[in-house]
Motif scaffolding. Sequence first.
Motif, mmCIF file in Angstrom:
data_model
loop_
_atom_site.group_PDB
_atom_site.id
_atom_site.type_symbol
_atom_site.label_atom_id
_atom_site.label_comp_id
_atom_site.label_asym_id
_atom_site.label_seq_id
_atom_site.Cartn_x
_atom_site.Cartn_y
_atom_site.Cartn_z
ATOM 1 N N THR A 1 11.326 0.349 3.855
ATOM 2 C CA THR A 1 11.435 -0.877 3.069
ATOM 3 C C THR A 1 10.828 -0.672 1.683
ATOM 4 O O THR A 1 11.398 -1.094 0.675
ATOM 5 N N ALA A 2 9.694 -0.014 1.631
ATOM 6 C CA ALA A 2 9.005 0.217 0.357
ATOM 7 C C ALA A 2 9.861 1.044 -0.600
ATOM 8 O O ALA A 2 9.966 0.694 -1.778
ATOM 9 N N ILE A 3 10.482 2.118 -0.102
ATOM 10 C CA ILE A 3 11.288 2.932 -1.017
ATOM 11 C C ILE A 3 12.542 2.178 -1.455
ATOM 12 O O ILE A 3 12.970 2.311 -2.598
ATOM 13 N N LEU B 1 12.548 4.212 -8.829
ATOM 14 C CA LEU B 1 12.921 5.513 -8.285
ATOM 15 C C LEU B 1 14.316 5.449 -7.692
ATOM 16 O O LEU B 1 14.863 4.378 -7.484
ATOM 17 N N LYS B 2 14.856 6.639 -7.470
ATOM 18 C CA LYS B 2 16.117 6.789 -6.753
ATOM 19 C C LYS B 2 15.778 7.593 -5.510
ATOM 20 O O LYS B 2 14.868 8.414 -5.520
ATOM 21 N N ALA C 1 0.829 -1.209 0.000
ATOM 22 C CA ALA C 1 0.000 0.000 0.000
ATOM 23 C C ALA C 1 0.863 1.260 0.000
ATOM 24 O O ALA C 1 0.528 2.249 -0.662
ATOM 25 N N ILE C 2 1.969 1.227 0.713
ATOM 26 C CA ILE C 2 2.863 2.388 0.754
ATOM 27 C C ILE C 2 3.498 2.607 -0.620
ATOM 28 O O ILE C 2 3.578 3.745 -1.097
ATOM 29 N N LYS C 3 3.913 1.534 -1.281
ATOM 30 C CA LYS C 3 4.468 1.663 -2.635
ATOM 31 C C LYS C 3 3.423 2.276 -3.562
ATOM 32 O O LYS C 3 3.739 3.153 -4.360
ATOM 33 N N LYS C 4 2.191 1.818 -3.430
ATOM 34 C CA LYS C 4 1.111 2.366 -4.257
ATOM 35 C C LYS C 4 0.906 3.847 -3.964
ATOM 36 O O LYS C 4 0.733 4.647 -4.886
ATOM 37 N N ASP C 5 0.936 4.227 -2.688
ATOM 38 C CA ASP C 5 0.785 5.643 -2.320
ATOM 39 C C ASP C 5 1.857 6.502 -3.003
ATOM 40 O O ASP C 5 1.569 7.577 -3.523
ATOM 41 N N ILE C 6 3.095 6.023 -2.979
ATOM 42 C CA ILE C 6 4.206 6.780 -3.563
ATOM 43 C C ILE C 6 4.024 6.902 -5.072
ATOM 44 O O ILE C 6 4.117 8.004 -5.637
ATOM 45 N N LEU C 7 3.747 5.777 -5.723
ATOM 46 C CA LEU C 7 3.555 5.820 -7.177
ATOM 47 C C LEU C 7 2.314 6.636 -7.547
ATOM 48 O O LEU C 7 2.330 7.366 -8.546
#
Length: 83
Positions: free
Chosen positions: A50-52, A61-62, A7-13
């Motif tokens: 962990t997600a980033i 991403l960087k 969910a955190i990865k999705k939030d970022i993207l």
Amino acid sequence: MSRDIKAIKKDILDQFRAMEGEENDVIPENWLAEEYLPFLNTFEKKDFETAIRQLAAKGFLKYEMKGAVPRLKLTEKGANLIH
């Protein structure tokens, strides 16, 4: 409701999508510092890190850790993913 790594990865993207992000665009530091990170609990903050790392490992991403707020930059591969 607790956010997991996925969910955190999705939030970022999704934030990059909302910005209509292109290669080398950076998520605004104020969004992370004021609108996102303060609302994560202790476990979610660890999952955020962990997600980033996972998004970076996949080449989407960087990031640079400078203090409490990381600098998240979209790569070409990440831009292709969100469009």
